[in-house]
Write a protein that holds these residues in place. Structure first.
Motif, PDB file in Angstrom:
ATOM      1  N   MET A   1       0.851  -1.201   0.000  1.00  0.00           N
ATOM      2  CA  MET A   1       0.000   0.000   0.000  1.00  0.00           C
ATOM      3  C   MET A   1       0.882   1.244   0.000  1.00  0.00           C
ATOM      4  O   MET A   1       1.677   1.452   0.915  1.00  0.00           O
ATOM      5  CB  MET A   1      -0.906  -0.009   1.239  1.00  0.00           C
ATOM      6  CG  MET A   1      -1.921   1.106   1.287  1.00  0.00           C
ATOM      7  SD  MET A   1      -3.276   0.936   0.102  1.00  0.00           S
ATOM      8  CE  MET A   1      -4.243  -0.386   0.849  1.00  0.00           C
ATOM      9  N   GLU A   2       0.783   2.055  -1.052  1.00  0.00           N
ATOM     10  CA  GLU A   2       1.577   3.270  -1.149  1.00  0.00           C
ATOM     11  C   GLU A   2       1.013   4.357  -0.238  1.00  0.00           C
ATOM     12  O   GLU A   2      -0.203   4.538  -0.146  1.00  0.00           O
ATOM     13  CB  GLU A   2       1.582   3.794  -2.592  1.00  0.00           C
ATOM     14  CG  GLU A   2       2.301   2.906  -3.576  1.00  0.00           C
ATOM     15  CD  GLU A   2       3.810   3.028  -3.468  1.00  0.00           C
ATOM     16  OE1 GLU A   2       4.283   3.970  -2.817  1.00  0.00           O
ATOM     17  OE2 GLU A   2       4.501   2.165  -4.048  1.00  0.00           O
ATOM     18  N   TYR A   3       1.887   5.047   0.464  1.00  0.00           N
ATOM     19  CA  TYR A   3       1.481   6.190   1.282  1.00  0.00           C
ATOM     20  C   TYR A   3       2.192   7.428   0.754  1.00  0.00           C
ATOM     21  O   TYR A   3       3.418   7.446   0.638  1.00  0.00           O
ATOM     22  CB  TYR A   3       1.852   5.972   2.749  1.00  0.00           C
ATOM     23  CG  TYR A   3       1.586   7.178   3.630  1.00  0.00           C
ATOM     24  CD1 TYR A   3       0.292   7.626   3.855  1.00  0.00           C
ATOM     25  CD2 TYR A   3       2.642   7.875   4.218  1.00  0.00           C
ATOM     26  CE1 TYR A   3       0.047   8.730   4.664  1.00  0.00           C
ATOM     27  CE2 TYR A   3       2.405   8.981   5.033  1.00  0.00           C
ATOM     28  CZ  TYR A   3       1.101   9.400   5.247  1.00  0.00           C
ATOM     29  OH  TYR A   3       0.849  10.499   6.053  1.00  0.00           O
ATOM     30  N   GLN A   4       1.414   8.440   0.383  1.00  0.00           N
ATOM     31  CA  GLN A   4       1.977   9.662  -0.171  1.00  0.00           C
ATOM     32  C   GLN A   4       1.362  10.881   0.508  1.00  0.00           C
ATOM     33  O   GLN A   4       0.177  10.886   0.851  1.00  0.00           O
ATOM     34  CB  GLN A   4       1.716   9.735  -1.679  1.00  0.00           C
ATOM     35  CG  GLN A   4       2.483   8.704  -2.497  1.00  0.00           C
ATOM     36  CD  GLN A   4       3.938   9.061  -2.655  1.00  0.00           C
ATOM     37  OE1 GLN A   4       4.292  10.203  -2.935  1.00  0.00           O
ATOM     38  NE2 GLN A   4       4.813   8.077  -2.477  1.00  0.00           N
ATOM     39  N   VAL A   5       2.186  11.906   0.676  1.00  0.00           N
ATOM     40  CA  VAL A   5       1.722  13.181   1.220  1.00  0.00           C
ATOM     41  C   VAL A   5       2.086  14.278   0.232  1.00  0.00           C
ATOM     42  O   VAL A   5       3.239  14.357  -0.223  1.00  0.00           O
ATOM     43  CB  VAL A   5       2.355  13.481   2.592  1.00  0.00           C
ATOM     44  CG1 VAL A   5       1.898  14.856   3.096  1.00  0.00           C
ATOM     45  CG2 VAL A   5       2.009  12.401   3.597  1.00  0.00           C
ATOM     46  N   LEU A   6       1.110  15.095  -0.115  1.00  0.00           N
ATOM     47  CA  LEU A   6       1.356  16.260  -0.965  1.00  0.00           C
ATOM     48  C   LEU A   6       1.158  17.508  -0.116  1.00  0.00           C
ATOM     49  O   LEU A   6       0.083  17.713   0.447  1.00  0.00           O
ATOM     50  CB  LEU A   6       0.401  16.278  -2.161  1.00  0.00           C
ATOM     51  CG  LEU A   6       0.464  17.537  -3.033  1.00  0.00           C
ATOM     52  CD1 LEU A   6       1.834  17.672  -3.701  1.00  0.00           C
ATOM     53  CD2 LEU A   6      -0.642  17.538  -4.083  1.00  0.00           C
ATOM     54  N   GLN A   7       2.199  18.327  -0.027  1.00  0.00           N
ATOM     55  CA  GLN A   7       2.123  19.564   0.735  1.00  0.00           C
ATOM     56  C   GLN A   7       2.230  20.750  -0.207  1.00  0.00           C
ATOM     57  O   GLN A   7       3.039  20.737  -1.144  1.00  0.00           O
ATOM     58  CB  GLN A   7       3.243  19.627   1.785  1.00  0.00           C
ATOM     59  CG  GLN A   7       3.130  18.556   2.866  1.00  0.00           C
ATOM     60  CD  GLN A   7       4.256  18.638   3.880  1.00  0.00           C
ATOM     61  OE1 GLN A   7       5.407  18.867   3.523  1.00  0.00           O
ATOM     62  NE2 GLN A   7       3.919  18.452   5.145  1.00  0.00           N
ATOM     63  N   PHE A   8       1.420  21.750   0.030  1.00  0.00           N
ATOM     64  CA  PHE A   8       1.462  22.953  -0.792  1.00  0.00           C
ATOM     65  C   PHE A   8       0.809  24.085   0.004  1.00  0.00           C
ATOM     66  O   PHE A   8       0.277  23.864   1.092  1.00  0.00           O
ATOM     67  CB  PHE A   8       0.743  22.748  -2.132  1.00  0.00           C
ATOM     68  CG  PHE A   8      -0.728  22.387  -2.003  1.00  0.00           C
ATOM     69  CD1 PHE A   8      -1.722  23.337  -2.201  1.00  0.00           C
ATOM     70  CD2 PHE A   8      -1.109  21.088  -1.700  1.00  0.00           C
ATOM     71  CE1 PHE A   8      -3.062  23.011  -2.104  1.00  0.00           C
ATOM     72  CE2 PHE A   8      -2.465  20.754  -1.601  1.00  0.00           C
ATOM     73  CZ  PHE A   8      -3.432  21.712  -1.802  1.00  0.00           C
ATOM     74  N   VAL A  19      -2.603  10.238   1.657  1.00  0.00           N
ATOM     75  CA  VAL A  19      -3.425   9.177   1.074  1.00  0.00           C
ATOM     76  C   VAL A  19      -2.681   7.849   1.010  1.00  0.00           C
ATOM     77  O   VAL A  19      -1.448   7.807   0.954  1.00  0.00           O
ATOM     78  CB  VAL A  19      -3.913   9.550  -0.350  1.00  0.00           C
ATOM     79  CG1 VAL A  19      -4.702  10.852  -0.336  1.00  0.00           C
ATOM     80  CG2 VAL A  19      -2.746   9.664  -1.313  1.00  0.00           C
ATOM     81  N   TYR A  20      -3.462   6.769   1.008  1.00  0.00           N
ATOM     82  CA  TYR A  20      -2.961   5.409   0.806  1.00  0.00           C
ATOM     83  C   TYR A  20      -3.657   4.814  -0.415  1.00  0.00           C
ATOM     84  O   TYR A  20      -4.865   5.011  -0.609  1.00  0.00           O
ATOM     85  CB  TYR A  20      -3.303   4.527   2.002  1.00  0.00           C
ATOM     86  CG  TYR A  20      -2.589   4.834   3.292  1.00  0.00           C
ATOM     87  CD1 TYR A  20      -1.392   4.199   3.631  1.00  0.00           C
ATOM     88  CD2 TYR A  20      -3.128   5.733   4.205  1.00  0.00           C
ATOM     89  CE1 TYR A  20      -0.749   4.451   4.839  1.00  0.00           C
ATOM     90  CE2 TYR A  20      -2.495   6.001   5.415  1.00  0.00           C
ATOM     91  CZ  TYR A  20      -1.309   5.353   5.728  1.00  0.00           C
ATOM     92  OH  TYR A  20      -0.683   5.606   6.923  1.00  0.00           O
ATOM     93  N   HIS A  21      -2.892   4.066  -1.219  1.00  0.00           N
ATOM     94  CA  HIS A  21      -3.467   3.336  -2.354  1.00  0.00           C
ATOM     95  C   HIS A  21      -2.412   2.370  -2.886  1.00  0.00           C
ATOM     96  O   HIS A  21      -1.209   2.683  -2.862  1.00  0.00           O
ATOM     97  CB  HIS A  21      -3.914   4.295  -3.457  1.00  0.00           C
ATOM     98  CG  HIS A  21      -4.783   3.649  -4.490  1.00  0.00           C
ATOM     99  ND1 HIS A  21      -4.250   2.934  -5.560  1.00  0.00           N
ATOM    100  CD2 HIS A  21      -6.134   3.584  -4.625  1.00  0.00           C
ATOM    101  CE1 HIS A  21      -5.243   2.472  -6.292  1.00  0.00           C
ATOM    102  NE2 HIS A  21      -6.401   2.845  -5.756  1.00  0.00           N
ATOM    103  N   PRO A  22      -2.805   1.214  -3.375  1.00  0.00           N
ATOM    104  CA  PRO A  22      -1.819   0.248  -3.895  1.00  0.00           C
ATOM    105  C   PRO A  22      -1.026   0.758  -5.089  1.00  0.00           C
ATOM    106  O   PRO A  22       0.120   0.362  -5.304  1.00  0.00           O
ATOM    107  CB  PRO A  22      -2.668  -0.962  -4.292  1.00  0.00           C
ATOM    108  CG  PRO A  22      -3.922  -0.825  -3.496  1.00  0.00           C
ATOM    109  CD  PRO A  22      -4.164   0.638  -3.359  1.00  0.00           C
ATOM    110  N   SER A  23      -1.630   1.648  -5.894  1.00  0.00           N
ATOM    111  CA  SER A  23      -0.976   2.110  -7.122  1.00  0.00           C
ATOM    112  C   SER A  23      -0.417   3.514  -6.953  1.00  0.00           C
ATOM    113  O   SER A  23      -1.155   4.468  -6.680  1.00  0.00           O
ATOM    114  CB  SER A  23      -1.979   2.099  -8.277  1.00  0.00           C
ATOM    115  OG  SER A  23      -1.457   2.765  -9.405  1.00  0.00           O
ATOM    116  N   LEU A  24       0.889   3.656  -7.162  1.00  0.00           N
ATOM    117  CA  LEU A  24       1.520   4.969  -7.067  1.00  0.00           C
ATOM    118  C   LEU A  24       0.997   5.910  -8.138  1.00  0.00           C
ATOM    119  O   LEU A  24       0.816   7.111  -7.892  1.00  0.00           O
ATOM    120  CB  LEU A  24       3.036   4.825  -7.185  1.00  0.00           C
ATOM    121  CG  LEU A  24       3.850   6.125  -7.099  1.00  0.00           C
ATOM    122  CD1 LEU A  24       3.612   6.841  -5.778  1.00  0.00           C
ATOM    123  CD2 LEU A  24       5.347   5.835  -7.289  1.00  0.00           C
TER     124      LEU A  24
END
Length: 295
Positions: A1-8, A19-24
């Motif tokens: 499970m991919e974990y990504q954070v977008l900051q702006f 967010v978490y999701h299997p696909s980057l």
């Protein structure tokens, strides 16, 4: 499970999507679309941009009615409901107080300046038929009390529509949950301690819905040992004094934000008013007393 954070940064606030999701690739596309949505709303409703839809309305004050689109009409209608349920305390025409309240100056406006500015305030002075809006001369509207929360709800919907089912939207503390974490654990939201904003006073677990906080510690000035914050009563022209912080949990960030702001404006009546709305809330007064189901 991919974990990504977008900051702006948007709407004058630090923003983040987690967010978490299997696909980057799904994650990156979803984050991009959600950011675009927030930036779209900032561009449309910023009072700092001369070509924004909001500025177009304000530039026509005292000249002619302005036809608005469905999205803008929805925000105006919501503001009208807030004006009504708050007995006139939640007022999108009250942004003009920034003309006399300079929280970087450490000086209070004169009684005459407040009196003159009060003449430019009052949602009930506007002419609104559901499609076109006319502002009397020298008046303006400001969606500052609703648009960031509305944007959080919109970003959540974009993430969900993009296939994200585990995520958190945070627009400067206005937060909307896309879904619980993949391990079925909640997102833990820290509510700032008003006297020490870098510290969390209470942690609130959220698996769904949204939370927004209104407080006297974000923009303020101290004059002769007394705190004057940016939340101003549109009937008096003076900042609120009773509540230090109010947080509300509901299904929509827009609702949470407006309920929290109205509670701040209700002063000593905040707790009872929130209870009447059947709101789930945390409230701390200026004496450090805590109230609400989340306390």
């Amino acid at each position: 499970m991919e974990y990504q954070v977008l900051q702006f940064k948007a709407m004058g606030s630090p923003c983040a999507f987690s967010v978490y999701h299997p696909s980057l690739s799904v994650v990156q596309k979803a984050l991009g679309h959600a950011q675009e949505e927030v930036l779209r709303l900032e561009k449309k409703y910023s009072r700092f941009l001369n070509d924004s839809a909001l500025s177009n309305i304000n530039q026509q004050a005292g000249i002619a009615p302005v036809q608005v689109d469905a999205e803008t009409a929805g925000l105006i209608n919501y503001a009208a409901q807030c004006f009504e349920i708050s007995d006139g305390l939640f007022d999108i025409t009250s942004g003009v107080f920034r003309q006399i309240w300079d929280f970087k100056s450490s000086s209070l406006p004169s009684a005459s300046a407040i009196s003159q500015t009060l003449k430019k305030v009052g949602f009930n002075k506007l002419e609104w038929d559901g499609q076109s809006l006319y502002l009397p001369k020298h008046m303006e509207i400001d969606f500052g009390g609703v648009v960031k929360e509305y944007a959080a709800d919109c970003a959540r919907q974009v993430l969900h529509n993009s296939g994200i089912h585990h995520g958190l939207v945070d627009l400067g503390g206005d937060m909307a949950v896309v879904g619980e974490k993949p391990d079925h654990m909640p997102w833990v939201i820290g509510i700032r301690e008003p006297s020490h904003p870098a510290k969390a006073l209470v942690n609130i677990p959220l698996q769904e819905g949204a939370i927004a906080t209104s407080g006297h510690y974000e923009r303020y000035m101290m004059v002769n040992g007394k705190r004057y914050c940016h939340i101003i009563n549109p009937k008096t022209g003076w900042p609120v004094q009773h509540c230090a912080s109010v947080s509300v949990v509901s299904s929509q960030c827009l609702v949470s934000g407006s309920l929290a702001t109205i509670a701040m404006l209700k002063e000593h009546g905040a707790q009872n008013w929130l209870a009447e709305q059947e709101a789930v809330f945390f409230l701390q007064d200026v004496n450090g007393n805590n109230f609400g189901a989340l306390a």
